[in-house]
Scaffold this motif. Structure first.
Motif, PDB file in Angstrom:
ATOM      1  N   ALA A 141       0.819  -1.214   0.000  1.00  0.00           N
ATOM      2  CA  ALA A 141       0.000   0.000   0.000  1.00  0.00           C
ATOM      3  C   ALA A 141       0.850   1.259   0.000  1.00  0.00           C
ATOM      4  O   ALA A 141       0.412   2.308  -0.476  1.00  0.00           O
ATOM      5  CB  ALA A 141      -0.934   0.000   1.214  1.00  0.00           C
ATOM      6  N   VAL A 142       2.079   1.172   0.506  1.00  0.00           N
ATOM      7  CA  VAL A 142       2.937   2.357   0.490  1.00  0.00           C
ATOM      8  C   VAL A 142       3.310   2.741  -0.936  1.00  0.00           C
ATOM      9  O   VAL A 142       3.713   3.884  -1.187  1.00  0.00           O
ATOM     10  CB  VAL A 142       4.211   2.144   1.333  1.00  0.00           C
ATOM     11  N   VAL A 143       3.167   1.807  -1.879  1.00  0.00           N
ATOM     12  CA  VAL A 143       3.421   2.102  -3.286  1.00  0.00           C
ATOM     13  C   VAL A 143       2.138   2.525  -3.986  1.00  0.00           C
ATOM     14  O   VAL A 143       2.128   3.453  -4.786  1.00  0.00           O
ATOM     15  CB  VAL A 143       4.033   0.877  -3.999  1.00  0.00           C
TER      16      VAL A 143
ATOM     17  N   PRO B 249       0.687   6.102  -1.690  1.00  0.00           N
ATOM     18  CA  PRO B 249       1.720   6.798  -0.913  1.00  0.00           C
ATOM     19  C   PRO B 249       1.250   8.107  -0.305  1.00  0.00           C
ATOM     20  O   PRO B 249       1.665   8.445   0.812  1.00  0.00           O
ATOM     21  CB  PRO B 249       2.837   7.032  -1.948  1.00  0.00           C
ATOM     22  N   ARG B 250       0.388   8.838  -0.999  1.00  0.00           N
ATOM     23  CA  ARG B 250      -0.051  10.124  -0.452  1.00  0.00           C
ATOM     24  C   ARG B 250      -0.912   9.928   0.789  1.00  0.00           C
ATOM     25  O   ARG B 250      -0.734  10.619   1.795  1.00  0.00           O
ATOM     26  CB  ARG B 250      -0.815  10.902  -1.519  1.00  0.00           C
ATOM     27  N   THR B 251      -1.832   8.984   0.711  1.00  0.00           N
ATOM     28  CA  THR B 251      -2.701   8.726   1.867  1.00  0.00           C
ATOM     29  C   THR B 251      -1.877   8.299   3.071  1.00  0.00           C
ATOM     30  O   THR B 251      -2.062   8.802   4.194  1.00  0.00           O
ATOM     31  CB  THR B 251      -3.733   7.637   1.529  1.00  0.00           C
ATOM     32  N   ILE B 252      -0.962   7.369   2.847  1.00  0.00           N
ATOM     33  CA  ILE B 252      -0.172   6.853   3.964  1.00  0.00           C
ATOM     34  C   ILE B 252       0.817   7.907   4.466  1.00  0.00           C
ATOM     35  O   ILE B 252       1.048   8.016   5.682  1.00  0.00           O
ATOM     36  CB  ILE B 252       0.536   5.551   3.556  1.00  0.00           C
ATOM     37  N   SER B 253       1.383   8.707   3.573  1.00  0.00           N
ATOM     38  CA  SER B 253       2.310   9.747   4.027  1.00  0.00           C
ATOM     39  C   SER B 253       1.604  10.783   4.891  1.00  0.00           C
ATOM     40  O   SER B 253       2.190  11.305   5.850  1.00  0.00           O
ATOM     41  CB  SER B 253       3.003  10.409   2.834  1.00  0.00           C
TER      42      SER B 253
END
Length: 244
Positions: free
Chosen positions: A225-227, A230-234
């Motif tokens: 999911a970090v790929v 990425p914006r949501t997780i960041s």
């Protein structure tokens, strides 16, 4: 053994250590422009790290401690995916080096080990090429960028086979449930709704056993999911780590 690493970002910024999933390298975090000094490292036989035929969560986490000592870093934030998240749990439970912890698409243990047993058997007999398509199909949702999927598949096939098997066994055999009660670092636990490797229930179980944690479920993403998101997780990570 000190793993291969990269350290980038402003020297006066807080250090955020980033741990990877088996089969991936430090490139996993290329799209994360977080306002931290990012310390990325490769698992054994992945990227630039030396190969290893045997590994456990404890031995891999001890390598991270060696890396921190090598760089003179006393306390850091830590975010890990999959096996990288397992290392974070061990570090937060057994050392005083972690200020804040983020666990992404990971689990404290594997209640059903049959999938890992089958994967390990296939890789042992026929190499990573025999399972590469199946693994990558579980990393991403079907709609994700074909070019990115191809790139990650290529990186997977470049991993040393014996080292991949060592990391796979480390995931399969780990049981970090007894460690969770010892973690007092503020923690964010992030799951992906379409993750087949570590479904959201794995994250819920971790969060339930952590006294100081918050749980988030990211919508349209799978195991990496970090790929995919990425914006949501960041944004989640920045909110969790940025107020430290």
């Amino acid at each position: 053994m000190i793993p291969h690493f990269t350290l980038s970002g402003q020297e006066d910024a807080p250090v955020l250590v980033l741990g990877n999933a088996p089969g991936t390298t430090t490139a996993l975090w290329n799209d994360f422009p977080l306002p931290f000094r990012l310390l990325r490292f490769d698992l054994p036989g992945h990227g630039g790290s030396a190969p290893a035929e045997h590994a456990t969560v404890e031995s891999l986490a001890s390598g991270v401690v060696e890396l921190l000592d090598h760089l003179g870093l006393r306390r850091v934030h830590y975010c890990g995916v999959s096996l990288g998240g397992m290392l974070g749990m061990w570090l937060a439970a057994n050392t005083d080096r972690i200020d804040r912890l983020a666990l992404v698409c990971t689990s404290a243990w594997q209640p059903d080990k049959s999938g890992w047993d089958e994967r390990i058997s296939a890789v042992r007999s026929s190499g990573l090429a025999a399972v590469a398509d199946a693994i990558v199909s579980r990393w991403f949702t079907p709609a994700f960028s074909p070019a990115a999927v191809t790139r990650f598949r290529t990186d997977l096939l470049a991993v040393d086979t014996a080292s991949y098997l060592a990391c796979a066994r480390a995931v399969r055999d780990a049981d970090l449930r007894p460690e969770l009660a010892k973690i007092d670092a503020p923690t964010v636990v992030i799951a992906a709704a379409r993750d087949q490797e570590t479904p959201p229930e794995c994250a819920r179980q971790i969060a339930e056993d952590l006294p100081n944690s918050d749980l988030y479920i990211v919508g349209d993403a799978a195991h990496l999911a970090v790929v995919e998101a990425p914006r949501t997780i960041s944004v989640i990570l920045d909110g969790h780590l940025g107020d430290a």
